[in-house]
Motif scaffolding. Structure first.
Motif, PDB file in Angstrom:
ATOM      1  N   SER A  32      13.795 -23.157 -17.359  1.00 24.94           N
ATOM      2  CA  SER A  32      12.413 -23.661 -17.373  1.00 24.94           C
ATOM      3  C   SER A  32      11.979 -23.909 -15.930  1.00 24.94           C
ATOM      4  N   SER A  33      10.666 -24.012 -15.729  1.00 23.35           N
ATOM      5  CA  SER A  33      10.208 -24.280 -14.359  1.00 23.35           C
ATOM      6  C   SER A  33      10.688 -25.663 -13.913  1.00 23.35           C
ATOM      7  N   LYS A  34      10.864 -26.575 -14.878  1.00 20.83           N
ATOM      8  CA  LYS A  34      11.354 -27.930 -14.545  1.00 20.83           C
ATOM      9  C   LYS A  34      12.799 -27.856 -14.017  1.00 20.83           C
ATOM     10  N   GLU A  35      13.635 -27.068 -14.721  1.00 21.15           N
ATOM     11  CA  GLU A  35      15.038 -26.950 -14.287  1.00 21.15           C
ATOM     12  C   GLU A  35      15.122 -26.248 -12.923  1.00 21.15           C
ATOM     13  N   LYS A  41      14.429 -28.069  -5.534  1.00 22.18           N
ATOM     14  CA  LYS A  41      13.715 -29.174  -4.867  1.00 22.18           C
ATOM     15  C   LYS A  41      12.312 -28.768  -4.431  1.00 22.18           C
ATOM     16  N   VAL A  42      11.640 -28.030  -5.297  1.00 21.30           N
ATOM     17  CA  VAL A  42      10.196 -27.810  -5.141  1.00 21.30           C
ATOM     18  C   VAL A  42       9.556 -28.197  -6.479  1.00 21.30           C
ATOM     19  N   THR A  43       8.266 -28.518  -6.475  1.00 16.09           N
ATOM     20  CA  THR A  43       7.668 -29.008  -7.721  1.00 16.09           C
ATOM     21  C   THR A  43       7.544 -27.868  -8.734  1.00 16.09           C
ATOM     22  N   ALA A  44       7.600 -28.261 -10.021  1.00 17.68           N
ATOM     23  CA  ALA A  44       7.473 -27.260 -11.084  1.00 17.68           C
ATOM     24  C   ALA A  44       6.102 -26.596 -10.998  1.00 17.68           C
ATOM     25  N   SER A  45       5.104 -27.367 -10.559  1.00 16.43           N
ATOM     26  CA  SER A  45       3.753 -26.785 -10.490  1.00 16.43           C
ATOM     27  C   SER A  45       3.684 -25.752  -9.364  1.00 16.43           C
ATOM     28  N   GLN A  46       4.388 -26.007  -8.277  1.00 10.66           N
ATOM     29  CA  GLN A  46       4.451 -25.010  -7.197  1.00 10.66           C
ATOM     30  C   GLN A  46       5.092 -23.704  -7.707  1.00 10.66           C
ATOM     31  N   ASN A 207      12.345 -41.490  10.508  1.00  8.71           N
ATOM     32  CA  ASN A 207      11.341 -41.669   9.455  1.00  8.71           C
ATOM     33  C   ASN A 207      10.747 -40.356   8.985  1.00  8.71           C
ATOM     34  N   SER A 208      11.121 -39.233   9.669  1.00  5.84           N
ATOM     35  CA  SER A 208      10.464 -37.972   9.306  1.00  5.84           C
ATOM     36  C   SER A 208      10.949 -37.508   7.930  1.00  5.84           C
ATOM     37  N   SER A 209      10.031 -36.855   7.195  1.00  2.00           N
ATOM     38  CA  SER A 209      10.394 -36.366   5.860  1.00  2.00           C
ATOM     39  C   SER A 209      11.189 -35.087   6.000  1.00  2.00           C
ATOM     40  N   ASN A 210      11.935 -34.726   4.963  1.00  2.74           N
ATOM     41  CA  ASN A 210      12.814 -33.557   5.034  1.00  2.74           C
ATOM     42  C   ASN A 210      12.092 -32.279   4.629  1.00  2.74           C
ATOM     43  N   SER A 211      10.863 -32.421   4.079  1.00  8.66           N
ATOM     44  CA  SER A 211      10.224 -31.225   3.550  1.00  8.66           C
ATOM     45  C   SER A 211       9.287 -30.586   4.575  1.00  8.66           C
TER      46      SER A 211
END
Ligand code: NAI
Length: 211
Positions: A32-35, A41-46, A207-211
């Motif tokens: 599934s897109s969720k899995e 580690k990207v959103t299912a909507s992406q 503090n920087s984000s990893n993405s």
């Protein structure tokens, strides 16, 4: 398929392809897109948005057929064809790339290696004899070459890249420390130092984000 797909989407496709290839190797038939989202580690909507560019491939309530998606993304990326490559500059980096077997597995076939140094010409690297760079034009005329890998110093890179383009090479995978911008040829300028500098920023800016 839509005619204009953004480069941002195209740049994400190899990552989908790699994850799907691993799932296939593990015998996973559907996801599934969720899995896939949890795994990558990207959103299912992406994921849904990206894959919708190519008609979706998914079925409501079923998810994605891993093999089908893998093969379709492979086709979009041109991996269902053999891509013949040559390498120019058989030094440290060139030899490491020529000896790396995974490219061939993906259909990237190294068929010629060239250098200008008489001490290197004639050596066997990755099963190929290093040829004199003077033989480049003749070789390209006699063989179907799609991509040239450039692992030479900055000096002389633009000249060689321009010649290769004039001789009909379609893509340059450029590791030389100078960004190339030449019309009528596709270019990927690769720079590992840039990636390392990004890492430096991340470790020094907690503090920087990893993405
Ligand atoms: P190297 O000195 O070991 O190898 C360069 C080879 O290119 C030599 O064998 C030399 O004879 C050959 N060469 C030079 N000019 C040539 C020409 N006009 N035609 C044919 N052959 C030619 O250097 P190394 O360590 O393999 O690095 C190669 C280049 O890649 C360097 O400029 C280095 O800065 C760059 N590099 C880029 C990276 C990246 O992420 N883009 C990472 C590491 C290195």
């Amino acid at each position: 398929m839509k005619s204009e797909i953004s480069m941002a989407v195209i740049r994400r496709l190899p990552r989908y392809y790699r994850y799907l290839g691993e799932l296939l190797d593990e015998g996973v038939a559907k996801i599934s897109s969720k899995e896939l989202s949890n795994l990558m580690k990207v959103t299912a909507s992406q994921i849904r948005q990206d894959l919708n560019n190519f008609g979706g491939f998914g079925q409501q309530g079923y998810g994605y057929n891993v093999e089908y998606l893998y093969l379709e993304i492979g086709k979009i990326l041109g991996l269902n064809k053999i891509n013949n490559m040559i390498l120019i500059g058989a030094g440290n980096l060139g030899q490491a790339l020529a000896n790396y077997p995974a490219f061939r597995k993906r259909g990237f076939n190294l068929i010629g290696i060239f250098d200008k140094n008489p001490k290197i010409i004639g050596l066997q690297i990755g099963g190929l004899e290093v040829l004199d760079v003077d033989k480049l034009e003749q070789f390209i005329k006699q063989n179907e070459v799609d991509i040239a890998i450039l692992t030479i110093p900055k000096n002389g890179t633009l000249e060689i890249a321009t010649l290769l383009t004039n001789w009909g090479i379609k893509g340059l995978w450029n590791f030389s420390p100078t960004d190339l911008f030449i019309p009528n040829v596709q270019i990927e300028n690769v720079n590992l130092s840039q990636s390392l500098m990004t890492l430096a920023y991340q470790i020094h800016n907690k503090n920087s984000s990893n993405s």
